[in-house]
Scaffold this motif. Structure first.
Motif, PDB file in Angstrom:
ATOM      1  N   ASN A  42       0.824  -1.211   0.000  1.00  0.00           N
ATOM      2  CA  ASN A  42       0.000   0.000   0.000  1.00  0.00           C
ATOM      3  C   ASN A  42       0.855   1.257   0.000  1.00  0.00           C
ATOM      4  O   ASN A  42       0.776   2.089   0.905  1.00  0.00           O
ATOM      5  CB  ASN A  42      -0.949  -0.003   1.208  1.00  0.00           C
ATOM      6  N   ALA A  43       1.695   1.369  -1.015  1.00  0.00           N
ATOM      7  CA  ALA A  43       2.625   2.491  -1.101  1.00  0.00           C
ATOM      8  C   ALA A  43       2.557   3.156  -2.471  1.00  0.00           C
ATOM      9  O   ALA A  43       2.239   2.514  -3.471  1.00  0.00           O
ATOM     10  CB  ALA A  43       4.050   2.011  -0.836  1.00  0.00           C
ATOM     11  N   ASP A  60       5.108  -1.713   8.934  1.00  0.00           N
ATOM     12  CA  ASP A  60       4.987  -1.104  10.262  1.00  0.00           C
ATOM     13  C   ASP A  60       4.663   0.378  10.070  1.00  0.00           C
ATOM     14  O   ASP A  60       5.555   1.207   9.909  1.00  0.00           O
ATOM     15  CB  ASP A  60       6.294  -1.292  11.031  1.00  0.00           C
ATOM     16  N   LEU A  61       3.373   0.725  10.082  1.00  0.00           N
ATOM     17  CA  LEU A  61       2.966   2.097   9.782  1.00  0.00           C
ATOM     18  C   LEU A  61       3.432   3.099  10.828  1.00  0.00           C
ATOM     19  O   LEU A  61       3.690   4.260  10.500  1.00  0.00           O
ATOM     20  CB  LEU A  61       1.451   2.167   9.606  1.00  0.00           C
ATOM     21  N   ASP A  62       3.585   2.689  12.073  1.00  0.00           N
ATOM     22  CA  ASP A  62       4.092   3.606  13.091  1.00  0.00           C
ATOM     23  C   ASP A  62       5.521   4.036  12.761  1.00  0.00           C
ATOM     24  O   ASP A  62       5.868   5.212  12.864  1.00  0.00           O
ATOM     25  CB  ASP A  62       4.042   2.963  14.476  1.00  0.00           C
ATOM     26  N   ASN A  73      -5.583   6.570   5.622  1.00  0.00           N
ATOM     27  CA  ASN A  73      -5.971   5.213   5.218  1.00  0.00           C
ATOM     28  C   ASN A  73      -4.798   4.240   5.197  1.00  0.00           C
ATOM     29  O   ASN A  73      -4.953   3.096   4.777  1.00  0.00           O
ATOM     30  CB  ASN A  73      -6.638   5.234   3.845  1.00  0.00           C
ATOM     31  N   GLY A  74      -3.610   4.699   5.599  1.00  0.00           N
ATOM     32  CA  GLY A  74      -2.462   3.810   5.670  1.00  0.00           C
ATOM     33  C   GLY A  74      -1.675   3.655   4.392  1.00  0.00           C
ATOM     34  O   GLY A  74      -0.943   2.686   4.227  1.00  0.00           O
TER      35      GLY A  74
END
Length: 86
Positions: A42-43, A60-62, A73-74
């Motif tokens: 999702n990039a 790792d979205l954090d 939405n990430g």
């Protein structure tokens, strides 16, 4: 693409995706190079970005929020020519 897995993604011309890399739900613009064993989820990766071997984007979205732009939405966005850290 050489021995990699690409799912539900848009890949522009002159993109190199090396062996054992996994690209999922992403958009890679012209001139992007994805190193071996890298994971992209999702990039949106703008032009001339080099994703180093073993890098993990969208896992790792954090961590990604500290280094890159991440939408509500990430979706992780890496700008034109921006360096990517392991």
């Amino acid at each position: 693409m050489s021995g990699s897995l690409v799912e539900r993604s848009v890949i522009s011309p002159n993109v190199r995706i090396n062996s054992w890399a996994h690209v999922e739900g992403s958009v890679l613009m012209e001139g992007v190079s994805v190193g071996r064993r890298a994971i992209l989820r999702n990039a949106i990766i703008d032009k001339n970005v080099v994703i180093p071997e073993g890098a993990q984007i969208g896992v790792d979205l954090d961590r990604d929020r500290k280094l890159y732009t991440v939408s509500d939405n990430g979706i992780v966005v890496i700008g034109k020519g921006q360096p990517v850290e392991l």
